[in-house]
Design an enzyme around this catalytic site. Structure first.
Site, mmCIF file in Angstrom:
data_model
loop_
_atom_site.group_PDB
_atom_site.id
_atom_site.type_symbol
_atom_site.label_atom_id
_atom_site.label_comp_id
_atom_site.label_asym_id
_atom_site.label_seq_id
_atom_site.Cartn_x
_atom_site.Cartn_y
_atom_site.Cartn_z
ATOM 1 N N ASP A 175 18.203 15.465 -20.894
ATOM 2 C CA ASP A 175 18.467 14.280 -20.092
ATOM 3 C C ASP A 175 19.411 13.316 -20.835
ATOM 4 O O ASP A 175 19.829 13.599 -21.961
ATOM 5 C CB ASP A 175 17.111 13.627 -19.766
ATOM 6 N N ASP A 202 19.427 10.063 -9.646
ATOM 7 C CA ASP A 202 18.152 10.653 -9.206
ATOM 8 C C ASP A 202 17.979 10.633 -7.688
ATOM 9 O O ASP A 202 18.259 9.636 -7.025
ATOM 10 C CB ASP A 202 16.972 9.909 -9.845
HETATM 11 C C1 GLA Z 1 15.804 10.756 -15.475
HETATM 12 C C2 GLA Z 1 16.117 12.117 -14.857
HETATM 13 C C3 GLA Z 1 14.949 12.529 -13.981
HETATM 14 C C4 GLA Z 1 13.680 12.591 -14.812
HETATM 15 C C5 GLA Z 1 13.424 11.236 -15.471
HETATM 16 C C6 GLA Z 1 12.270 11.305 -16.457
HETATM 17 O O1 GLA Z 1 15.759 9.749 -14.506
HETATM 18 O O2 GLA Z 1 17.296 12.073 -14.122
HETATM 19 O O3 GLA Z 1 15.206 13.794 -13.402
HETATM 20 O O4 GLA Z 1 13.800 13.591 -15.786
HETATM 21 O O5 GLA Z 1 14.566 10.789 -16.184
HETATM 22 O O6 GLA Z 1 12.041 10.097 -17.110
#
Ligand code: GLA
Length: 352
Positions: free
Chosen positions: A119, A174
């Site tokens: 990430d 997201d």
């Molecule tokens: C980010 C990623 C998500 C998830 C969250 C976890 O927002 O894009 O897919 O993994 O972190 O904290």
């Protein structure tokens, strides 16, 4: 194809949840439908590294440890995925991997991880195109093949560089469990088809199917779009408590056959007219998958004309409905379909 803990459970994860999910993946028929990876997302961690400098699992949530859990997952004929972050902290504030790429990839390999999601929180001053190559090196050096899932949210145009670095790369921020989010993602993916292919996939984020914020028609449209986009299919719902409709969407065999088509060509949007859209995807057997989509709040009738699919010559095609799993007969030149609001039809069109 697999499941990831984040969309439904956020940081509230445990060994028990993961094992029950693995069992549910089998019992529901999802494993047989092709789902393999059971992925633990953020917040599996202890809040500091251990005395050796390694990442370590939270033993309250994972009392037997991740190596044990990986073994249980493998025993079930499934594969194990785990999350880390390329920066100084994960998005949930746990220790991340900047400067420890080799060490952490080795630790993941020792645990039996098959899929690494990396990430992008707390990466100030870093660039995706220079950071993620360190991860492919670290995975190679670990001696264990692992899928590298690049989660840098399209910040550094990963489709330009990630194909030779990882197996899949997020092309959006997201997803949310709303129709507006799914439509916004669809729009942002429409021009990315040239960059995807076998082992190198655009990733429009994990599925929300079954999480409760959309209707079943909307979830069918969401799932169909992801199939047209040749997207990784990571279920993001509670597999232990699915409705029959959710299960039927996630395991729809003919939609998944398109999604997994070995040619690996990502679909394109070939027409927008008012609130209706047509998407098309070439398949290895020479046929086309065609998605007719009603984005609007009123019923529409959509007509797909064979010429718009970019095929030459032949006017006569056989049409099959992939959700209904029913032949719709031969059609000369075009096909017409009425669609309820936010509903879709997914077709296989084979020219004679
Ligand atoms: C980010 C990623 C998500 C998830 C969250 C976890 O927002 O894009 O897919 O993994 O972190 O904290």
């Amino acid at each position: 194809m697999g499941w990831n803990s984040w969309n439904r459970f956020g940081p509230f994860i445990s060994e028990r949840l993961v094992l029950e999910t693995a069992d549910a993946m089998i019992k529901s028929g999802m494993r047989d439908a092709g789902y393999r990876y059971v992925v633990i997302d953020d917040a599996w961690h202890e809040s500091v590294r251990d005395d050796d400098g390694d990442l370590t699992e939270n033993r309250w949530a994972f009392p037997h440890g991740l190596r044990w859990l990986a073994d249980r997952i493998h025993e079930r004929g499934l594969l194990f995925g785990l999350y880390t972050d390329a920066g100084t902290r994960t998005c949930q504030g746990y220790p991340a991997s900047l400067g420890n790429e080799m060490r952490d990839a080795k630790k993941f390999a020792d645990w039996g991880v098959d899929f690494m999601k990396v990430d992008w929180c707390h990466t100030e001053g870093l660039r995706g195109r220079t950071t993620y190559p360190k991860w492919s090196e670290a995975i190679n050096a670990s001696g264990r093949p692992m899928v590298l899932s690049i989660s840098e949210w399209a910040r550094d145009k990963p489709w330009e560089w990630a194909g030779s670095v990882g197996h899949m790369w997020r092309t959006t921020s997201d997803i949310a469990d709303t129709w507006a989010s799914v439509m916004a993602i669809a729009d942002s993916q429409a021009d990315l088809h040239p960059f995807a292919g076998p082992d190198r996939w655009n990733d429009p984020d994990m599925l929300e199917v079954g999480n409760g914020g959309m209707t079943d028609d909307e979830y069918r449209s969401h799932f169909s779009l992801w199939a047209m986009l040749a997207a990784p299919l990571m279920a993001g719902n509670d597999l232990r408590a699915m409705s029959g409709a959710t299960r039927a969407i996630l395991t729809a065999p003919e939609v998944i056959a398109v999604e997994q088509d070995p040619l690996g060509r990502q679909g394109r949007r070939v027409q927008t007219r008012g609130s209706s859209e047509i998407w098309a995807r070439e398949l290895r057997d020479g046929a086309h998958a065609v998605l007719l989509l009603n984005r609007g709040d009123a019923p529409v009738t959509v007509r797909v004309i064979w010429e718009d699919l970019g095929t030459s010559g032949s006017r006569n095609a056989s049409v099959r409905d992939l959700w209904e799993r029913a032949d719709l007969g031969d059609h000369d030149g075009w096909y017409l379909r009425s669609l309820a609001p936010h509903a879709c039809a997914m077709l296989k069109v084979a020219f004679r």
